[in-house]
Design a protein around this motif. Structure first.
Motif, mmCIF file in Angstrom:
data_model
loop_
_atom_site.group_PDB
_atom_site.id
_atom_site.type_symbol
_atom_site.label_atom_id
_atom_site.label_comp_id
_atom_site.label_asym_id
_atom_site.label_seq_id
_atom_site.Cartn_x
_atom_site.Cartn_y
_atom_site.Cartn_z
ATOM 1 N N SER A 1 0.811 -1.216 0.000
ATOM 2 C CA SER A 1 0.000 0.000 0.000
ATOM 3 C C SER A 1 0.845 1.267 0.000
ATOM 4 N N SER B 1 2.586 6.472 -6.800
ATOM 5 C CA SER B 1 2.627 6.682 -8.250
ATOM 6 C C SER B 1 4.003 6.312 -8.789
ATOM 7 N N ASP C 1 -1.080 5.189 -11.340
ATOM 8 C CA ASP C 1 -1.399 5.059 -9.926
ATOM 9 C C ASP C 1 -0.931 3.677 -9.491
ATOM 10 N N GLN D 1 -1.605 1.958 -7.067
ATOM 11 C CA GLN D 1 -2.661 1.131 -6.492
ATOM 12 C C GLN D 1 -3.708 0.717 -7.524
ATOM 13 N N ASP D 2 -3.624 1.274 -8.718
ATOM 14 C CA ASP D 2 -4.556 0.936 -9.799
ATOM 15 C C ASP D 2 -3.842 1.137 -11.130
ATOM 16 N N SER E 1 -4.509 0.019 -14.057
ATOM 17 C CA SER E 1 -5.329 -0.281 -15.232
ATOM 18 C C SER E 1 -5.237 0.798 -16.301
ATOM 19 N N SER E 2 -4.753 1.987 -15.921
ATOM 20 C CA SER E 2 -4.628 3.062 -16.897
ATOM 21 C C SER E 2 -3.452 3.950 -16.526
#
Length: 263
Positions: free
Chosen positions: A70, A74, A95, A97-98, A100-101
């Motif tokens: 966690s 970035s 990001d 933590q994500d 996907s893009s």
């Protein structure tokens, strides 16, 4: 076992040739113990591949936690090169933590033509252009003038920013089909600057900047019936105070303090 800020700094320092930077902020104006602190570690480095300059970096939280995954916030990378007189760069940031893009920014600058182009986009399952803009500059009568048309593809909104600067006076006009705003920044002397802003909607704000020393300054921004913001900078320290206003009454204060530490 919780990972401490010192341990995280050690990991980054060993893994990279560049030196990390630690920023410590007070979170949400809460001074109650360590939970009120929001330490962030940022690191960047780079190298060269042929004619292309590569830079990359990471930003991560440095708070004690057992969930190491966690901590990263970035991750970014940038490639820059020259193409036929244009300085071209492309930057991508995800990001942590994500993933996907990714946020994409492409810049092209031509110093001889005094022209720069910029595009922002998102890349994931699809590639979507978010905004495009251009900035053209020229000198006129001892002053510097720039014209910056912008178009937001997502909202289909367009505006133009015109800036005039003659050294002591800076005038910025932002205009779209629905709204206009003008800021006149005037340097009174070596230590003081004032900048009123007026918009077509009737909104008004006044900024005053006071230079205290060579590396410290105090800036106050008053928005009547809205807020009073004060920013104090002193070398690596930055303190911000936001005070919401109702008429002439100040309703509390939100305080944040940041300190940058270079290793």
């Amino acid at each position: 076992m919780k990972l401490s800020a010192i341990a995280l700094l050690s990991i980054i320092g060993v893994a990279a040739a560049g030196k990390p930077q630690l920023s410590i902020s007070v979170r949400d104006g809460n001074f109650d113990g360590l939970d009120g602190l929001d330490p962030t570690v940022s690191w960047e480095s780079g190298n060269q591949a042929g004619d292309v300059d590569l830079t990359y970096g990471i930003e991560a939280a440095a708070r004690p936690t057992a969930d190491i995954a966690s901590l990263p916030r970035s991750i970014w990378g940038k490639a820059s090169t020259d193409v036929s007189g244009w300085g071209v760069s492309a930057r991508a940031e995800v990001d942590a933590q994500d993933m996907s893009s990714a946020d994409i920014q492409v810049n092209a600058d031509n110093e001889d033509a005094d022209l720069s182009l910029r595009m922002t986009a998102s890349a994931g399952k699809d590639f979507n252009i978010r905004s495009v803009e251009a900035t053209k500059g020229f000198d006129s009568g001892g002053a510097r003038v720039t014209v910056n048309p912008r178009y937001n593809v997502e909202t289909e909104e367009a505006d133009v920013v015109v800036n005039y600067n003659n050294g002591n006076t800076d005038v910025k006009l932002t205009a779209s089909a629905d709204a206009q705003e003008v800021t006149v920044s005037q340097r009174i002397d070596d230590d003081n600057r004032v900048a009123p802003t007026v918009s077509s909607s009737g909104d008004l704000s006044l900024e005053w900047e006071r230079r205290l020393t060579d590396d410290s300054s105090l800036t106050a921004t008053l928005k009547p019936n809205d807020s009073l913001d004060v920013e104090w900078k002193d070398s690596d320290w930055t303190a911000n105070v936001n005070m919401p206003m109702d008429g002439t009454n100040i309703n509390g204060a939100n305080v944040s303090i940041k300190r940058d530490v270079n290793f």
